[in-house]
Design a protein around this motif. Structure first.
Motif, PDB file in Angstrom:
ATOM      1  N   LEU A   1      38.454  33.342  44.372  1.00 36.38           N
ATOM      2  CA  LEU A   1      38.535  34.417  43.603  1.00 36.38           C
ATOM      3  C   LEU A   1      39.148  35.627  44.767  1.00 36.38           C
ATOM      4  O   LEU A   1      39.908  36.750  44.230  1.00 36.38           O
ATOM      5  CB  LEU A   1      37.415  35.181  42.903  1.00 36.38           C
ATOM      6  CG  LEU A   1      36.926  34.101  41.873  1.00 36.38           C
ATOM      7  CD1 LEU A   1      35.356  34.568  41.331  1.00 36.38           C
ATOM      8  CD2 LEU A   1      37.908  33.983  40.741  1.00 36.38           C
TER       9      LEU A   1
ATOM     10  N   LEU B   1      37.332  41.304  39.434  1.00 35.55           N
ATOM     11  CA  LEU B   1      37.493  40.055  40.401  1.00 35.55           C
ATOM     12  C   LEU B   1      36.140  40.411  41.261  1.00 35.55           C
ATOM     13  O   LEU B   1      35.652  39.677  41.668  1.00 35.55           O
ATOM     14  CB  LEU B   1      38.649  39.766  41.027  1.00 35.55           C
ATOM     15  CG  LEU B   1      39.695  39.213  40.382  1.00 35.55           C
ATOM     16  CD1 LEU B   1      41.005  39.322  40.780  1.00 35.55           C
ATOM     17  CD2 LEU B   1      39.548  37.731  40.196  1.00 35.55           C
TER      18      LEU B   1
ATOM     19  N   GLU C   1      42.297  37.935  43.964  1.00 38.62           N
ATOM     20  CA  GLU C   1      42.351  39.402  44.266  1.00 38.62           C
ATOM     21  C   GLU C   1      43.402  39.984  45.141  1.00 38.62           C
ATOM     22  O   GLU C   1      44.075  40.922  44.897  1.00 38.62           O
ATOM     23  CB  GLU C   1      41.062  39.913  44.785  1.00 38.62           C
ATOM     24  CG  GLU C   1      40.862  41.161  44.690  1.00 38.62           C
ATOM     25  CD  GLU C   1      39.485  41.654  45.212  1.00 38.62           C
ATOM     26  OE1 GLU C   1      39.278  42.921  45.477  1.00 38.62           O
ATOM     27  OE2 GLU C   1      38.675  40.813  45.276  1.00 38.62           O
TER      28      GLU C   1
ATOM     29  N   LEU D   1      32.443  33.173  35.397  1.00 34.55           N
ATOM     30  CA  LEU D   1      33.786  32.796  35.231  1.00 34.55           C
ATOM     31  C   LEU D   1      34.360  33.039  34.008  1.00 34.55           C
ATOM     32  O   LEU D   1      35.463  33.593  33.844  1.00 34.55           O
ATOM     33  CB  LEU D   1      34.232  31.546  35.898  1.00 34.55           C
ATOM     34  CG  LEU D   1      33.880  31.353  37.353  1.00 34.55           C
ATOM     35  CD1 LEU D   1      34.214  29.778  37.974  1.00 34.55           C
ATOM     36  CD2 LEU D   1      34.881  32.235  38.153  1.00 34.55           C
TER      37      LEU D   1
END
Length: 172
Positions: free
Chosen positions: A39, A131, A43, A112
């Protein structure tokens, strides 16, 4: 002789079941950490690389280990599959499909899924905020998973051996 072979097999099976359950507890923090890394990469791709979301997901999937890579590949495959699904539907379907192959729990999946509801429908800064929020939630879950791992790994290993030994004693 047959009893000895049977007792050995029962002892072996019980031990392996305990070790397998312990391995799931030990793998959970590692998998959450890999998901956090994925993640954070996503990002970076979105925020600093100005990469479109499907391409960013594909790039992240190529650089993270399993099972995070399989989750991202499933999302990317559904997005590239013809366009009849929205991003949110693709994300949720990929989570449902890939989740049984992980050692993670429903709390991580829920974080998620919430992230998938917000990705792709807003501007870049808003996506980066979502995020970061998902990363914070997963870091909290990782801390809890480390505590569970420290607490339950030894217990499951011992429990597997001791339960198998009890069954052997009761059979003989």
């Amino acid at each position: 002789m047959v009893e000895l072979i049977g007792a050995t097999l029962v002892l072996f099976a019980g031990t392996m079941i305990g070790w397998q359950q312990a391995a799931r507890y030990a793998a959970r923090p590692k998998q959450i950490r890999q998901l956090i890394h994925a993640l954070q990469r996503l990002e970076t791709e979105i925020g600093y690389g100005f990469t479109p979301l499907p391409e960013a997901i594909a790039r992240c999937a190529a650089h993270v280990p399993e099972p995070a890579a399989s989750i991202l590949r499933a999302v990317n495959g559904r997005l590239a599959g013809g366009g009849e699904l929205t991003f949110r539907e693709s994300w949720e379907a990929a989570m449902t499909e890939a989740w049984p192959n992980t050692a993670m729990r429903q709390t991580e999946q829920a974080a998620l899924v919430r992230l998938g509801h917000n990705l792709g429908i807003s501007d870049r800064e808003d996506q980066m905020k979502h995020l970061k929020l998902a990363v914070q939630q997963l870091q909290f879950e990782e801390d809890a998973a480390r505590l569970d791992s420290a607490r339950y790994v030894k217990m499951w290993r011992s429990l597997g051996v001791l339960t198998a030994a009890l069954i052997v004693i009761l059979i003989l």
